[in-house]
Write an enzyme that holds these catalytic residues in place. Sequence first.
Site, PDB file in Angstrom:
ATOM      1  N   PRO A  56      12.364  -3.354 -54.368  1.00 31.44           N
ATOM      2  CA  PRO A  56      11.784  -3.730 -53.070  1.00 31.44           C
ATOM      3  C   PRO A  56      11.784  -2.624 -52.021  1.00 31.44           C
ATOM      4  CG  PRO A  56      13.959  -4.686 -53.316  1.00 31.44           C
ATOM      5  CD  PRO A  56      13.633  -4.046 -54.631  1.00 31.44           C
ATOM      6  N   PHE A  57      12.526  -1.531 -52.262  1.00 28.18           N
ATOM      7  CA  PHE A  57      12.603  -0.460 -51.262  1.00 28.18           C
ATOM      8  C   PHE A  57      12.240   0.888 -51.877  1.00 28.18           C
ATOM      9  CE2 PHE A  57      15.565  -3.833 -50.015  1.00 28.18           C
ATOM     10  CZ  PHE A  57      14.954  -4.219 -48.837  1.00 28.18           C
ATOM     11  N   SER A  58      11.151   0.859 -52.636  1.00 27.88           N
ATOM     12  CA  SER A  58      10.630   2.054 -53.293  1.00 27.88           C
ATOM     13  C   SER A  58      10.038   3.023 -52.264  1.00 27.88           C
ATOM     14  CB  SER A  58       9.547   1.607 -54.273  1.00 27.88           C
ATOM     15  OG  SER A  58       8.825   2.692 -54.764  1.00 27.88           O
TER      16      SER A  58
ATOM     17  N   GLU B 113      18.093  -1.375 -52.462  1.00 30.36           N
ATOM     18  CA  GLU B 113      19.020  -1.717 -51.379  1.00 30.36           C
ATOM     19  C   GLU B 113      18.487  -1.363 -49.992  1.00 30.36           C
ATOM     20  OE1 GLU B 113      23.778  -1.271 -50.271  1.00 30.36           O
ATOM     21  OE2 GLU B 113      22.928  -0.064 -51.891  1.00 30.36           O
TER      22      GLU B 113
ATOM     23  N   LYS C 122      26.912  -4.543 -53.989  1.00 29.67           N
ATOM     24  CA  LYS C 122      28.102  -4.195 -54.768  1.00 29.67           C
ATOM     25  C   LYS C 122      28.204  -5.215 -55.872  1.00 29.67           C
ATOM     26  CE  LYS C 122      30.053  -0.474 -53.840  1.00 29.67           C
ATOM     27  NZ  LYS C 122      28.727   0.087 -54.139  1.00 29.67           N
TER      28      LYS C 122
END
Length: 433
Positions: free
Chosen positions: A216-218, A234, A250
């Site tokens: 989701p955070f490419s 993340e 984590k």
Amino acid sequence: MRTIKKLSFSLNENLKTSLLLWAQQFDEVVWMDSNNYSQKHATYQAILAVDAFTAIKTDAHNAFDKLKDYQHSTADWIFGYMTYDLKNDVEKLNSNNFDGLGFPDLYYFQPKKIFLFTENSVEMHYLNMVADEIDNDFRTISEINQHPEEPVHQKNIKISIRTSKDNYLQKVEEVLEHIKRGDIYEVNICQEFYAEDAEINPLEAFIQLNRISKPPFSVFLKLNNIFALSASPERYLKKTGTTVISQPIKGTAKRLKNKKKDIEMAQQLAKDPKERSENIMITDLVRNDLSRIAEKGSVSVEELCAIYTFEQVHQMISTVTCSVSQNTSSVEILRNTFPMGSMTGAPKISAMQIIEETEDAKRGLYSGAIGYFTPTGDFDFNVVIRSILYNSSTKYVSFSVGGAITINSVPEKEYEECLLKAKAMREVLHTIL
């Protein structure tokens, strides 16, 4: 003054490739892609920002003050990164380990052209330009989509490991001694995989990495000779109005081909006392960081130890939120929470000191953050993990992996987790160990 044009629009994979191919003519490029991953706190499906009108790059000394001045003076969209080593501007720390990449500690730019994609539209923000240029660019991009270029495939790259397995196991044992003495409760210890005299096609490598991972955070980042090809799952920190959220990861478990066993693996991760302990400790650290800038009593845990499934792994993620005063500076929020707790440990300062003593390489952009500020001071940043970093001038390529060490850690299992996290990057680079 920005010219803004909005179109009804659906983004597909072919058009994503066309946008990236079109963007390569510029020296500064940031592409951020959610890969349609279902997430509660998403604003945009994807963002493309290109071509610097102004820029700032600096070392860690007074970096946050310089960023604050730059953000205030531009009062515009700015995109870029903060390396992990900005810790030295936050606390009395240093970074003396080997640095093969040589990236500036902080680098931001004010783009001339921005594309903001939502589910059904695209909004184009062009700086000091006329609407005709927007139409011409979009037509060019559409034509690339109709005639895509053949990709240039990677050559095999011989990857070296800066920390041998035996040395890594010994380092984990040393860290466990720190934990037994009460110096720390948890610390994230990382190791670098690298290649010298390496030539890669950054765009092709990114497309392959993103296809494998779909996170989701490419991010694809190009700043002249600096490249970051990030498949990060993340989020570090996001601010929307007076709401701030952080989503520390984590807890990791591998995916399995058998659907039933894969579900069981995720359920096992959810119940694992060691993984839950790691996550809860870091969630508490993030709560503490946010409390420095939050309105009194506003820090809350929205999700604790939730399981999210990605292409390569299952992850345990918590979501922490707070409210901030309208007068609180965006950069001050970052300064008071940086670096991300999931990549440091608890207590945070002691963990960062032990990291510097234990690891063999300067982290640099790895475990730092890439993201953007809006003109109103909102922001969104990922954590730079699962990422290939490349300096095309020195032909140095690097990726790092790590994991949290707690009192219950078994060194061999920690090493296996590192190899699991390195799998996608090694596959993309066709590595030979």
